[in-house]
Design an enzyme around this catalytic site. Structure first.
Site, mmCIF file in Angstrom:
data_model
loop_
_atom_site.group_PDB
_atom_site.id
_atom_site.type_symbol
_atom_site.label_atom_id
_atom_site.label_comp_id
_atom_site.label_asym_id
_atom_site.label_seq_id
_atom_site.Cartn_x
_atom_site.Cartn_y
_atom_site.Cartn_z
ATOM 1 N N THR A 45 0.925 -1.273 0.272
ATOM 2 C CA THR A 45 -0.049 -0.037 -0.086
ATOM 3 C C THR A 45 1.064 1.106 -0.166
ATOM 4 O O THR A 45 1.970 1.073 0.401
ATOM 5 C CB THR A 45 -0.803 0.072 1.231
ATOM 6 O OG1 THR A 45 0.033 0.174 2.483
ATOM 7 C CG2 THR A 45 -1.830 -1.112 1.310
ATOM 8 N N THR A 46 0.584 2.616 -0.391
ATOM 9 C CA THR A 46 -0.757 2.931 -0.859
ATOM 10 C C THR A 46 -0.464 3.720 -2.193
ATOM 11 O O THR A 46 0.612 4.061 -2.504
ATOM 12 C CB THR A 46 -1.124 3.937 0.224
ATOM 13 O OG1 THR A 46 -1.221 3.589 1.491
ATOM 14 C CG2 THR A 46 -2.223 4.781 -0.215
#
Length: 272
Positions: A45-46
């Site tokens: 992520t992100t």
């Protein structure tokens, strides 16, 4: 001589051919044999993406996690899909990277077979089909949820597509983010985004969004000034895909982080 199956007429989809002739080479084949690995597989992520006047920008942090452990500090999550598009990965990192590689071959294979590149919508649809093929593993906790963006040669504009684990495809407008820190990143972009951003201003906004996500989400890694590890930033315009040099990203990250000591939105935040 090549076997008959290699010479037989078929579709222009390399993924369909691979699934029929060598299904063990499809993304996630090993994981299917080994069972549920969702708790021990590294996750990434992100990812954030935003359009600007000349195209689209995608940025990804560099952290991969396994539960509450940092599995890798410098993983790369943003890749070129073809000359005019890029893809960012969130979810199970190993499967996502396999899917990206297959998607890259899928687009190149189509271009060689058909003699032309897929449209932006066509690329987005092909990626949706690959994600749908991973649904079984997603239900076991090994989900792959990428973000796709590119420059549409027909409309001469940047476009962004998001997906769900079932392969549902959704076109996003202006900006979007995926991953565990996406809520914080998207909230940051809401305050920073303008439709008339320049390329540099848009890069600054995405770095600020990742910084805000890392501030509230432990799975998202912010700019690491000690190790000089910075987000991967990709720019796609009419001139094609280009990765922004780390030295440029580092200079903007230094400015953003230094500015946060003076004002909460940083010194380079776009103003209307």
């Amino acid at each position: 001589m090549l076997p008959d199956e290699f010479r037989a007429a078929g579709s222009s989809s390399f993924a369909d051919f691979l699934a029929k002739q060598a299904p063990e080479l499809m993304p996630g084949a090993a994981a299917r044999r080994q069972g549920d690995m969702g708790g021990i597989a590294p996750h990434g992520t992100t990812i954030v993406a935003a359009t600007f006047q000349g195209g689209v920008i995608m940025a990804g942090d560099r952290r991969a996690t396994m539960g509450n452990v940092i599995a890798q500090r410098d993983i790369e999550k943003v890749f070129p899909a073809d000359e005019f598009s890029c893809i960012g990965i969130a979810g199970t990192a190993g499967l996502a990277i396999e899917l990206v590689r297959l998607f890259q071959v899928e687009l190149e294979h189509y271009e060689k077979i058909e003699g032309m590149t897929l449209s932006a919508d066509g690329k987005a649809n092909r990626l949706a089909a690959l994600i749908r093929g991973n649904l079984g593993l997603a239900l076991q906790g090994l989900a792959v949820v990428p973000l796709f963006a590119g420059f549409d040669l027909a409309t001469q504009s940047g476009r962004i597509f998001s997906y769900d684990v079932t392969g549902g495809r959704y076109e996003e407008h202006a900006f979007y983010s995926v991953g565990s820190g996406s809520v914080f990143a998207r909230g940051s972009l809401k305050k920073l985004y303008r439709h008339d951003l320049t390329e540099t201003e848009c890069i600054t906004a995405t770095i600020q969004a990742l910084y805000d996500a890392a501030d509230d989400d432990s799975a998202t890694g912010g700019p690491d000034l000690t190790r000089r590890i910075f987000p991967v930033i990709a720019v796609v315009t009419a001139d094609g895909y280009r990765r922004v040099e780390d030295s440029v990203v580092g200079a903007i990250a230094d400015e953003v982080i230094g500015g946060r000591l003076i004002r909460p939105d940083g010194p380079s935040a776009p103003v209307s």
